[in-house]
Scaffold this active site. Structure first.
Site, mmCIF file in Angstrom:
data_model
loop_
_atom_site.group_PDB
_atom_site.id
_atom_site.type_symbol
_atom_site.label_atom_id
_atom_site.label_comp_id
_atom_site.label_asym_id
_atom_site.label_seq_id
_atom_site.Cartn_x
_atom_site.Cartn_y
_atom_site.Cartn_z
ATOM 1 C CG ASP A 214 -6.880 -4.317 2.049
ATOM 2 O OD1 ASP A 214 -7.164 -4.442 0.751
ATOM 3 O OD2 ASP A 214 -6.361 -3.454 2.922
ATOM 4 C CG ASP B 83 -2.344 -0.823 0.838
ATOM 5 O OD1 ASP B 83 -2.249 -1.317 0.116
ATOM 6 O OD2 ASP B 83 -2.654 -1.381 2.396
ATOM 7 C CG ASP C 187 -4.901 -0.961 5.192
ATOM 8 O OD1 ASP C 187 -5.670 -0.462 4.612
ATOM 9 O OD2 ASP C 187 -4.047 1.180 5.478
HETATM 10 P P1 ATP Z 1 -3.065 3.100 0.243
HETATM 11 O O1 ATP Z 1 -2.428 3.568 -0.615
HETATM 12 O O2 ATP Z 1 -3.323 2.609 1.476
HETATM 13 O O3 ATP Z 1 -4.306 2.401 -0.799
HETATM 14 P P2 ATP Z 1 -4.819 5.573 0.146
HETATM 15 O O4 ATP Z 1 -5.441 6.179 1.105
HETATM 16 O O5 ATP Z 1 -4.365 5.985 -1.181
HETATM 17 O O6 ATP Z 1 -4.741 4.382 0.253
HETATM 18 P P3 ATP Z 1 -8.071 5.263 -0.158
HETATM 19 O O7 ATP Z 1 -7.521 5.370 1.856
HETATM 20 O O8 ATP Z 1 -8.456 3.911 -0.363
HETATM 21 O O9 ATP Z 1 -6.654 4.765 -0.586
HETATM 22 O O10 ATP Z 1 -8.117 6.781 -0.500
HETATM 23 C C1 ATP Z 1 -8.921 6.434 -2.194
HETATM 24 C C2 ATP Z 1 -8.926 7.879 -2.455
HETATM 25 O O11 ATP Z 1 -10.481 8.287 -1.189
HETATM 26 C C3 ATP Z 1 -7.993 9.159 -1.837
HETATM 27 O O12 ATP Z 1 -6.967 9.509 -2.999
HETATM 28 C C4 ATP Z 1 -8.362 10.287 -2.259
HETATM 29 O O13 ATP Z 1 -9.181 10.911 -2.898
HETATM 30 C C5 ATP Z 1 -10.174 10.146 -1.217
HETATM 31 N N1 ATP Z 1 -10.363 9.684 0.694
HETATM 32 C C6 ATP Z 1 -9.389 9.809 1.033
HETATM 33 N N2 ATP Z 1 -9.783 9.238 2.462
HETATM 34 C C7 ATP Z 1 -11.292 10.483 2.127
HETATM 35 C C8 ATP Z 1 -12.019 10.659 3.403
HETATM 36 N N3 ATP Z 1 -11.162 10.593 4.762
HETATM 37 N N4 ATP Z 1 -12.681 10.881 3.099
HETATM 38 C C9 ATP Z 1 -13.381 11.144 2.153
HETATM 39 N N5 ATP Z 1 -12.487 10.652 0.395
HETATM 40 C C10 ATP Z 1 -11.067 10.231 0.924
#
Ligand code: ATP
Length: 874
Positions: A619, A328, A615
């Site tokens: 997953d 990730d 996480d």
């Molecule tokens: P990883 O790299 O671990 O997969 P990530 O944070 O990039 O984690 P997600 O958490 O699934 O992946 O987030 C995907 C997308 O959702 C992000 O790119 C962002 O645009 C949106 N996002 C993330 N956190 C939030 C939140 N708390 N509220 C709304 N949208 C969010």
């Protein structure tokens, strides 16, 4: 008390709970009531120490040794009989101690990966180890949690659980929020109950604990099955099989040697039997399996100290052959410390600091950012709590003196649609000047598509393709700098009612807030180390493709000619397409957890050993499918930790690479220890076979061989197991998991080194034989023992000791010294002398010949290694 709570209706129970003293710990509750044990399942019947001790005698070797003892007694060699029995008991004691120690170390690892629970005690929210949960506690459950006790649901927000550990049914079960009457409770109605061992896959709930530990439904099943865990790793199993095969072959050869001695050389039956017994004792690697267990256990402890908690011993072996690490991005490869950067609203792209709250659009953007998030900032301590993405939003507010709590109190949240990685959106409902308004934040590609209007200072205007295009361009620009871009929109609902997922459409687009999440510096080094070791790192993220690629470039994951693929593109690929392009893809962006399984499968089809991080709840299947499932210790859900075989206590990518190096080192050490033990045994076999074929007297008594195999050989073997990981380990290619540990090259080294030691041993034998058979045997025994002690240094690694350096493994020096002291004791202390049948004519002067001869094989082996070192150009 459990009964009392169980019989109460949820309302009565809540009242009773509120009346309880605040902040009582599980320990205290247990102490005061004297009623409950820790909330843990006892793992089947624990073996008692005496049981473990007696199990040490259930071995083919022991039977052979007992026969040897009887034969010795029959041939009036009472000393030998006593020694054999003493060695057997000593061996059993050592075996028991090792078993108990290995159990303890597994227990401590288990404790490190034990789940925790969020409880309400006396109205105070606490996070406690699940073992401390007691009946009467109120547990707060949310998606990703493991249910740690049985309980009744008090409040339910769309709770869905997977009860497969109880029912075998993997479909999620919806739990209802129906109120339960006192009568239903009295009748033991199980509606509204959750059970220990279930996984929360969706929603939230408050649960009153009614049963813990062995009293839970899962505990009852566990008690019924009473199963003990299967703990052998594939390596241990294959070595056990090897030992069993070897034992059979030895028995056959023993029988042949016995018959040969009687019929060809005319030896007496008892003498011939002693020959056969000596051969058997020389050949069977008694210490092998326990040494493998010790080295594995020590390896896992070392990994735990370096933040990699191994839940399954098998993982240690697989780690050594990992060839692909899928990781990730957020928090593992990056720091997960988001700081607000540029902001886009009302047609202008500004630095976050330049936001102008007089502008209606910019003001509404900040309002939406603070209302549609849960993060908070403690004004006094300055510490922020919550999802780092949301913390960045709160920080932005702070820059302008806007207190999120004040905003939220002014416009209370009337409903919410929680964030989930699949939807990539989060919405909250508020009363804005009497109008029910839904604020939504999330991924720009999702939100922009669902926006029909764009907010400008003149009010909302239609979202034309050109306007959409312009916003996308800004997003691209920000993403190319590696920034995470969050978009914001709002929508007025027709009335005050709980929002539904279908409401997340037809938005008025407000703007963008970008944030930076820098790569972890140690991850950059780890990616490059992994590449050097033939290990490919793949980034898998929910983030935007352009952002992900930019960060992957900074980390050295994405290189010239590589491809980045989005979840949608992946969906459009057939398995054949994916197989073809797989090697070129180093970034998967905007993927959902389900895609991870496809990626693992594709790499596994190529024969790679895959490690996958995760996480979230979803997953879990990918973590199970991967060869090494890796969960995050800090941010990971209990469900993901449950599915993983390794947990990162620091959520850090670099820890995975460290664990892989340790996995390789543990495997190499085990292999070296095996080489050491088996080459020593081979020397013994060659000597006995040679003597029997040439009708010489038996060169060793069983006591000699037992002394070597169980005492003087075990110490260097353990020291070899403690050899520190060398830098060069990462430069080697990953090990082929299909290749057996006892491969041809290892077997030929064992044979050649065994032969060398056998030659010097037999020379010593002949030197003594000039005087008497007794001295011949003593000389052979002492030379074999010392040559094997020297040989311990040869087996520390492929390189010569000059390269390895003696000081890098002090244990090997200690083991050598201890072995020499034991040998001298046997050769010179009168009582021991007679026990070990040391010839009366043996004199200190003989020691010179012994030392010289015993050192010869090591000299030859080290010279060969020096030549190899030179050839390798080191
Ligand atoms: P990883 O790299 O671990 O997969 P990530 O944070 O990039 O984690 P997600 O958490 O699934 O992946 O987030 C995907 C997308 O959702 C992000 O790119 C962002 O645009 C949106 N996002 C993330 N956190 C939030 C939140 N708390 N509220 C709304 N949208 C969010």
């Amino acid at each position: 008390m459990a009964e009392a709570y169980y019989r109460k209706t949820p309302q009565q129970a809540l009242e009773a709970q509120k009346a309880a003293p605040a902040g009582l710990s599980g320990e205290e509750v247990r102490r005061r009531t004297g009623q409950y044990g820790p909330n843990k399942l006892s793992e089947g019947k624990q073996k008692s120490v005496s049981q473990i001790f007696f199990e040490q005698f259930k071995d083919l070797l022991v039977v052979i040794l007992l026969i040897a003892a009887v034969i010795s007694a029959l041939s009036e060699n009472v000393e030998s009989t006593i020694v054999i029995f003493a060695v057997l008991v000593l061996n059993a004691i050592l075996g028991t101690a090792q078993y108990v120690k290995a159990e303890k170390s597994l227990e401590s690892l288990k404790a490190m990966s034990a789940p925790s629970a969020k409880v309400l005690r006396g109205g105070v929210r606490l996070e406690i180890p699940s073992a401390d949960v007691v009946p009467g506690d109120i547990v707060l459950l949310e998606a990703g949690d493991m249910v740690v006790a049985d309980g009744r649901i008090l409040e339910n927000f769309s709770l869905k659980v997977n009860e497969s550990s109880l029912t075998g049914e993997s479909e999620g079960v919806d739990k209802t929020a129906e109120a339960i009457t006192a009568e239903q409770v009295a009748l033991g109605d199980q509606k509204n109950m959750v059970f220990s061992g279930s996984l929360v896959t969706y929603g939230r709930a408050t649960v009153l604990v009614t049963a813990t530990g062995m009293e839970t439904e899962l505990g009852k099943i566990a008690a019924l099955m009473n199963q003990t865990q299967q703990r052998k790793t594939p390596l241990q199993e294959s070595l056990d099989k090897f030992s069993a095969k070897l034992a059979t072959v030895i028995m056959i050869i023993c029988a042949a040697v016995f018959l040969l001695s009687i019929f060809r050389t005319g030896m007496g039956v008892l003498d011939s039997l002693m020959f056969a017994v000596a051969l058997a004792v020389a050949a069977i690697p008694e210490a092998l399996s326990s040494i493998v267990t010790i080295v594995l256990a020590m390896g896992t402890q070392k990994m735990a100290r370096q933040n990699a908690i191994i839940k399954d011993l098998k993982a240690v072996e697989s780690l050594g052959s990992v060839s692909v690490i899928c990781s990730d991005k957020t928090g593992t490869l990056t720091q997960n410390k988001m700081t607000p950067q540029k902001v886009y609203a009302d047609g202008s792209l500004l630095e976050g600091d330049d936001l102008n709250l007089v502008n209606d659009v910019q003001r509404l953007l900040l309002k939406a950012a603070l209302l549609a998030s849960d993060a908070t900032n403690n004004q006094q301590t300055g510490a922020s709590i919550g999802d780092p993405t949301e913390v960045a939003l709160v920080q932005l507010g702070e820059k302008f003196g806007v207190d999120e709590e004040a905003y939220r109190a002014q416009h209370p949240r009337l409903g919410e649609l929680a964030f989930d990685s699949d939807r990539k959106l989060m919405s909250t409902l508020h009363d804005i000047d009497g109008v029910p308004t839904l604020f939504t934040k999330g991924a720009i590609d999702v939100l922009l598509q669902r926006s029909n209007y764009l907010l400008t200072r003149e009010g909302p205007v239609e979202m034309t393709p050109e306007r959409r295009e312009a916003i996308s361009r800004i997003n691209m620009e920000l993403s190319m700098e590696g920034l995470r871009v969050l978009s914001f929109g709002y929508k007025e609902l027709p009335g005050f009612r709980p929002p539904a997922l279908s409401d997340e459409d037809g938005f008025t687009f407000i703007g963008l807030i970008s944030m930076i999440d820098p790569p972890r510096p140690e991850a950059i080094q780890a990616v490059s180390d992994a590449r050097e070791g033939g290990i490919r790192t793949i980034m898998i993220t929910g983030d935007h493709k352009v952002t992900a690629s930019a960060i992957a470039k900074q980390l050295g994951i994405f290189r010239e000619g590589d491809e980045a693929v989005s979840g949608v593109e992946l969906d459009n690929m057939t398995d054949a397409d994916l197989d073809q392009r797989l090697a070129g893809i180093s970034v998967y962006a905007r993927v959902s957890p389900e895609h991870k399984i496809r990626i693992v499968n594709a790499w596994q089809r190529r024969g790679s050993i895959v490690s996958m991080t995760g996480d979230g709840v979803n997953d879990a299947p990918a973590l199970k499918k991967a060869d090494i499932g890796v969960a995050m210790g800090i941010t990971g859900t209990e469900v993901s930790k449950d599915a993983a075989s390794m947990i990162l206590a620091d959520d850090n990518f670099a820890t995975i690479v460290k664990a892989v190096v340790n996995g390789r080192s543990v495997y190499a050490n085990i292999k070296n220890a095996i080489q050491f033990l088996l080459s020593g045994n081979a020397a013994g076999i060659f000597c006995v076979l040679y003597a029997s074929l040439l009708a010489l007297p038996v060169p060793f008594q069983p006591v000699h061989l037992l002394f070597i195999n169980l005492l003087t050989d075990s110490l260097p073997a353990i020291a070899i197991g403690m050899e520190p990981a060398r830098k060069g380990l990462l430069r080697q290619k990953p090990r082929d998991p299909k290749e057996p540990i006892l491969n041809k090259s290892l077997l030929s080294r064992i044979g050649a080194q065994g032969l060398l030691i056998a030659v010097v041993t037999m020379i010593a034998f002949y030197l003594g034989y000039q005087e008497s058979a007794a001295l011949a045997s003593t000389m052979a025994f002492a030379t074999l023992t010392l040559a094997r002690l020297f040989h311990g240094f040869n087996c520390r690694g492929d390189e010569s000791v000059f390269r390895l350096k003696l000081s890098t493994n002090l244990y090997s020096i200690l083991a050598f010294c201890a072995g020499v002291v034991l040998l001298l004791a046997v050769l010179f202390i009168p009582g021991l002398k007679s026990l070990f049948l040391v010839a009366a004519s043996f004199r200190p002067a003989n020691l010179g010949e012994i030392v010289l001869l015993a050192f010869l094989p090591t000299l030859v082996i080290q010279l060969v290694k020096v030549l190899c070192d030179l050839r390798r150009g080191k």
